[in-house]
Design a protein around this motif. Structure first.
Motif, PDB file in Angstrom:
ATOM      1  N   THR A 433       0.792  -1.239   0.000  1.00 23.33           N
ATOM      2  CA  THR A 433       0.000   0.000   0.000  1.00 23.33           C
ATOM      3  C   THR A 433       0.820   1.283   0.000  1.00 23.33           C
ATOM      4  O   THR A 433       0.270   2.366  -0.205  1.00 23.33           O
ATOM      5  CB  THR A 433      -0.922   0.031   1.236  1.00 23.33           C
ATOM      6  N   GLY A 434       2.119   1.190   0.286  1.00 22.16           N
ATOM      7  CA  GLY A 434       2.927   2.397   0.412  1.00 22.16           C
ATOM      8  C   GLY A 434       2.985   2.917   1.827  1.00 22.16           C
ATOM      9  O   GLY A 434       3.754   3.828   2.121  1.00 22.16           O
ATOM     10  N   GLY A 435       2.180   2.335   2.744  1.00 18.77           N
ATOM     11  CA  GLY A 435       2.187   2.786   4.131  1.00 18.77           C
ATOM     12  C   GLY A 435       1.050   3.764   4.406  1.00 18.77           C
ATOM     13  O   GLY A 435       0.375   4.261   3.492  1.00 18.77           O
ATOM     14  N   TYR A 436       0.859   4.072   5.678  1.00 19.80           N
ATOM     15  CA  TYR A 436      -0.306   4.846   6.137  1.00 19.80           C
ATOM     16  C   TYR A 436      -0.526   6.141   5.345  1.00 19.80           C
ATOM     17  O   TYR A 436      -1.605   6.395   4.830  1.00 19.80           O
ATOM     18  CB  TYR A 436      -0.155   5.158   7.626  1.00 19.80           C
ATOM     19  N   ALA A 437       0.520   6.953   5.203  1.00 20.44           N
ATOM     20  CA  ALA A 437       0.341   8.276   4.590  1.00 20.44           C
ATOM     21  C   ALA A 437       0.170   8.207   3.073  1.00 20.44           C
ATOM     22  O   ALA A 437      -0.272   9.183   2.466  1.00 20.44           O
ATOM     23  CB  ALA A 437       1.532   9.175   4.931  1.00 20.44           C
ATOM     24  N   LEU A 438       0.480   7.073   2.463  1.00 21.27           N
ATOM     25  CA  LEU A 438       0.461   6.988   1.002  1.00 21.27           C
ATOM     26  C   LEU A 438      -0.591   6.022   0.472  1.00 21.27           C
ATOM     27  O   LEU A 438      -0.730   5.864  -0.750  1.00 21.27           O
ATOM     28  CB  LEU A 438       1.853   6.558   0.487  1.00 21.27           C
ATOM     29  N   TRP A 444       0.989   3.537  -5.438  1.00 19.99           N
ATOM     30  CA  TRP A 444       1.679   2.709  -4.450  1.00 19.99           C
ATOM     31  C   TRP A 444       0.834   1.520  -3.992  1.00 19.99           C
ATOM     32  O   TRP A 444       1.236   0.785  -3.105  1.00 19.99           O
ATOM     33  CB  TRP A 444       2.116   3.556  -3.267  1.00 19.99           C
ATOM     34  N   GLN A 445      -0.330   1.340  -4.623  1.00 20.39           N
ATOM     35  CA  GLN A 445      -1.144   0.151  -4.358  1.00 20.39           C
ATOM     36  C   GLN A 445      -0.655  -0.954  -5.293  1.00 20.39           C
ATOM     37  O   GLN A 445      -1.159  -1.147  -6.388  1.00 20.39           O
ATOM     38  CB  GLN A 445      -2.619   0.464  -4.620  1.00 20.39           C
ATOM     39  N   TYR A 716       3.619  14.344   7.995  1.00 12.09           N
ATOM     40  CA  TYR A 716       2.365  13.644   8.288  1.00 12.09           C
ATOM     41  C   TYR A 716       2.542  12.213   8.810  1.00 12.09           C
ATOM     42  O   TYR A 716       1.624  11.663   9.416  1.00 12.09           O
ATOM     43  CB  TYR A 716       1.482  13.598   7.036  1.00 12.09           C
ATOM     44  N   ASP A 717       3.694  11.604   8.556  1.00 15.03           N
ATOM     45  CA  ASP A 717       3.883  10.218   8.986  1.00 15.03           C
ATOM     46  C   ASP A 717       5.353   9.980   9.330  1.00 15.03           C
ATOM     47  O   ASP A 717       6.042   9.172   8.698  1.00 15.03           O
ATOM     48  CB  ASP A 717       3.440   9.261   7.856  1.00 15.03           C
ATOM     49  N   PRO A 718       5.873  10.688  10.353  1.00 14.54           N
ATOM     50  CA  PRO A 718       7.311  10.615  10.661  1.00 14.54           C
ATOM     51  C   PRO A 718       7.772   9.222  11.077  1.00 14.54           C
ATOM     52  O   PRO A 718       8.969   8.937  11.055  1.00 14.54           O
ATOM     53  CB  PRO A 718       7.481  11.619  11.810  1.00 14.54           C
ATOM     54  N   ASP A 719       6.825   8.337  11.457  1.00 15.03           N
ATOM     55  CA  ASP A 719       7.193   6.973  11.844  1.00 15.03           C
ATOM     56  C   ASP A 719       7.008   5.990  10.683  1.00 15.03           C
ATOM     57  O   ASP A 719       7.046   4.779  10.888  1.00 15.03           O
ATOM     58  CB  ASP A 719       6.351   6.521  13.047  1.00 15.03           C
ATOM     59  N   HIS A 720       6.845   6.512   9.477  1.00 19.28           N
ATOM     60  CA  HIS A 720       6.711   5.664   8.288  1.00 19.28           C
ATOM     61  C   HIS A 720       7.954   4.778   8.161  1.00 19.28           C
ATOM     62  O   HIS A 720       9.073   5.176   8.545  1.00 19.28           O
ATOM     63  CB  HIS A 720       6.559   6.560   7.055  1.00 19.28           C
ATOM     64  N   LEU A 721       7.787   3.573   7.630  1.00 25.62           N
ATOM     65  CA  LEU A 721       8.896   2.630   7.512  1.00 25.62           C
ATOM     66  C   LEU A 721      10.095   3.251   6.804  1.00 25.62           C
ATOM     67  O   LEU A 721      11.249   3.075   7.235  1.00 25.62           O
ATOM     68  CB  LEU A 721       8.427   1.376   6.754  1.00 25.62           C
TER      69      LEU A 721
END
Length: 802
Positions: A433-438, A444-445, A716-721
């Motif tokens: 999915t690209g992660g929460y913010a994306l 990114w799907q 928006y998603d500093p803890d993104h992988l």
């Protein structure tokens, strides 16, 4: 003991050869699941690796691919093909051998998948690509053996992680697959063996007779080395004389820029018109191949080169290796020495040429380490997750998969053996999915799950994924221009730009400019000639001196005398001890002295160039907080020199670990180093596609895309992988914060602060780094020499060789 087939025995006998013990041992242990052979250059280790395969293929009954040979270099694969073809042809063996690299034609690649040869020679990237096709299980079904050459070189990089993940895939398709690793230079055989083995299985290690110690020494020159600089121009006459005395000489440099400059100077001095070539990774492929062919044919007397020739291309006529500049790493030095004299039980001959006076000390330390077989190398951390993300996408290209099965496969790779299921699922979710913010963006799907099976959401995306396979990242340059202007001043490498923060000044084209910011692929600057440049000169990509070599230098400093050093260098160190102190391993030496109307402070951390550079950034920030008005700094492998308006009376507050870490994350997140690291991570993980069906993105486009993504995720998603991986990689890479932490732990707050009224002998060369203004014309060297003489006289050392 396993006997050679008759055709092999007759062929060896006709040449007057007999199997070396380690070659026989490889035949005897042909059925071992994993085998690591450590044998010296010239010991026939490549033939030892292939002998079991050639023997098994000799009867002509095997159909399809039997042996896969993986090399770090395309040139090495081509060289092995040449060397293997000779015995196969002369013995009349029914064995087809082909290579497959990025240079192989599309038509040949397609044919190889449909009708693979018995032996395929390839690179990690090409192998990863092969595993991505739906027909991979058919191609690899009969695979019996994988041979990894120069495994030490791959084990130190993400290319090695990518390769081992690809091996886990091959093992799933061919469960009986046997693994063979070959190397001449291994500092920790057990660690390499653990990487090579299918975890948790063991890997056997075979050691060949190492042969005689190399004949290695420092080149004696009439002219003394300068006090600073990295070009070693002073040694050109002596190097040329050595070239004349030998059949073929390899002249190694640590950077491509230094190689180009040295080659130019060598050519100007080459009044006898000796055939001399140059070889490095930035040259066109055809030009490299031309030089390699001329070398094999014996048409060149010398070749100026870089790491592009570190590995084992078998050029038997090379009888001398010259290393220009301190080797920085003993293992690399040993590897380069091995390029000379490819004859078993004959010593390799090598000469070291220190580029400056301090490098004499480093060269002597490296010589001692080489003679004692004390190789250096830092342990690798856990397997990088950006490479794992790419592997998941590669696996999806080959067809549907169960997550649990892929997780089990990945866990058989040593570097990923401690990977948690949660960490694996994080990577899988990112790929899907690209992660929460994306996750709201269609691009990114990429994966979806149906009935427990994961597969590509759109099969057409396989093409784009395949086009971006690999972990090697291009080195881009950035244009420099005045803010508001379109006329460029010149170009600098990204790695240099990554160290700059707004307000820093640096030199370009003889001008001092102030860094204002990075706008897409352009460094914007303003005129600022009213203060000295913070980073006086751009030295290009440099290796940092290894931790082990630095420790050896510090031990050398504690000797009462230095009989192993030239007298002028020993006198220099003795004077340092007399007027100040010698640096010690368990203490930080800090010297404060006035010079040229500014207060100077020199911090001897012996942490390597990248860490000392970062230390300068952190210490000057702390000095600013304390009102000490620093104006700039310069860093080398062993020290950081800061100059400013106020004297540092107590350096202790600058060096406590807590203070150094204060604001570090804030500084790092706003620095270009994070965006550069993010771009690398995002490219490898597949978040950003540099290569696309319609063409390759320009550096400007790729940077623009990654900068927008970085800013978005940071906000928006500093803890993104990808952000977590970026922070980890940045601390290990250009800023090398781990070496700073090692220094803090090693010294435990113990600081020797010496306040003096003039520059010290050990700090004086640092001031030459500061003053190296690029003046056009031949007057530059004279000005530097005159400045050096003046500095050394002020430091109390009367030296006619400055």
């Amino acid at each position: 003991m396993t006997a050679l087939p008759p055709a092999f025995h007759d062929w060896f006998t006709s040449r007057g050869w007999a199997l070396h013990p380690h070659q026989q041992a490889m035949l005897d242990r042909a059925d071992a699941p994993a085998l690591l052979l450590i044998a010296p250059t010239g010991g026939g280790k490549t033939l030892a690796g292939f002998l079991p395969s050639l023997a098994e293929l000799a009867d002509g009954t095997h159909q399809g691919l039997h042996t896969l040979y993986v090399s770090p270099l395309k040139a090495l694969a081509a060289d092995i093909k040449r060397n293997l073809t000779t015995p196969v042809t002369e013995m009349g063996l029914p064995i087809r051998i082909e290579d497959r690299t990025g240079d192989t034609s599309y038509t040949k690649k397609r044919r190889q998948r449909a009708d693979p040869p018995h032996i395929l020679l390839t690179t990690p990237e090409s192998l990863a690509l092969l595993t991505s096709y739906e027909d991979a299980p058919r191609m690899f079904a009969g695979l019996s053996r994988v041979i990894i050459d120069e495994i030490h070189a791959l084990s130190e990089s993400k290319r090695g992680d990518q390769l081992m993940l690809a091996l886990s895939r091959l093992q799933a398709m061919a469960p009986g697959l046997r693994r063979v690793g070959l190397s001449a230079t291994v500092e920790d055989p057990d660690a390499i063996a653990r990487q090579l083995a299918r975890h948790p299985d063991a890997c056997e290690i075979l050691h060949a007779d190492p042969g005689p110690n190399p004949d290695i020494s420092m080149l004696t020159t009439e002219e003394l080395p300068p006090w600073a600089g990295g070009g070693a121009a002073y040694a050109i006459p002596a190097v040329l004389e050595q070239v004349k005395r030998h059949k073929t000489t390899l002249i190694f440099h640590n950077t491509r820029a230094q190689a180009e400059i040295f080659f130019h100077n060598l050519w100007l001095a080459n009044t006898d018109d000796l055939p001399i070539g140059i070889h490095h990774g930035s040259l066109d492929r055809e030009q490299r191949a031309k030089v390699e062919s001329a070398m094999v044919a014996g048409h060149l007397r010398a070749i100026v080169c870089t790491g592009s020739l570190d590995l084992g291309i078998d050029w038997g006529d090379v009888d001398l290796v010259i290393q220009i500049g301190a080797p920085k790493n003993v293992k690399r030095l040993i590897q380069r020495i091995g390029r000379a004299n490819h004859r078993y039980n004959a010593p390799s001959k090598a000469l070291l040429v220190p580029a400056n006076r301090f490098e004499i000390v480093e060269c002597v330390a490296a010589l001692e380490a080489a003679r004692e077989h004390d190789l250096d190398g830092d342990p690798r951390g856990p397997g990088p997750r950006d490479v794992l993300c790419q592997h998941i996408l590669i696996r999806a290209c080959a067809g549907p998969f169960y997550a649990t099965e892929l997780f089990r496969e990945v866990k058989t790779v040593g570097a990923y053996s401690d990977l948690s299921r949660a960490a694996f699922d994080d990577c899988l979710e990112f790929c899907a999915t690209g992660g929460y913010a994306l996750r709201a963006y269609d691009r990114w799907q990429r994966l979806k799950e149906t009935d427990g099976l994961w597969h590509l959401r759109d099969p057409r995306s396989a093409l784009r994924i395949r086009m971006n396979i690999g972990t090697i990242q291009d080195t881009d340059t950035l244009k420099v221009r005045f803010k508001g202007s379109f006329k460029p001043l010149g170009e600098i490498e990204e790695s240099f730009a990554a160290t700059l923060t707004p307000g820093d000044t640096f030199l370009i084209g003889g001008q001092v400019v102030r860094y204002e910011g990075l706008r897409e692929m352009t460094v914007e600057v303003s005129r600022r000639a009213d203060k000295k440049p913070k980073i006086a000169t751009f030295m290009g990509t440099k290796f940092a001196t290894s931790t082990q070599l630095q420790a050896r230098i510090l031990r050398m400093f504690q000797q009462d005398t230095w009989p192993e050093l030239p007298q002028h260098t020993a006198d220099w160190l003795a004077l340092q001890r007399e007027v100040s102190r010698m640096p010690e391993a368990d203490r930080i030496l800090v010297e404060s002295f006035p010079f040229d109307g500014r207060e100077h402070t020199c911090f001897y951390g012996f942490a390597g160039r990248n860490a000392q550079q970062t230390l300068g950034l952190l210490v000057t920030k702390r000095m600013e907080d304390l009102g000490l008005s620093p104006l700039g700094f310069v860093a080398t492998d062993y020290a950081t020199l800061v100059w400013g308006l106020e004297r540092v009376d107590d350096p202790t507050p600058l060096f406590t670990g807590e203070n150094l870490r204060d604001g570090f994350e804030t500084w790092l997140s706003g620095n270009a180093v994070m965006k550069k690291t993010f771009r690398t991570v995002a490219n490898i993980a597949g978040l950003i596609e540099r290569n696309q069906p319609q063409g390759k993105k320009t550096g400007r486009q790729a940077t623009f895309s990654s900068d927008i993504l970085y800013d978005t995720l940071h906000k928006y998603d500093p803890d993104h992988l990808m952000m977590r991986i970026t922070r980890e990689e940045a601390l290990q890479g250009l800023v090398d914060f781990g070496r700073i932490e090692e220094m803090i732990a090693r010294t435990a707050g113990r600081i020797d602060h010496v306040t003096l009224d003039r520059v010290t002998p050990l700090a004086a060369p640092m001031l030459l780094e500061v003053g190296r203004v690029p003046i056009a014309g031949e007057g530059r060297d004279r000005i530097v020499a005159e400045t050096a003489a003046k500095l050394m006289q002020e430091a109390g050392l009367d030296d006619g060789g400055a």
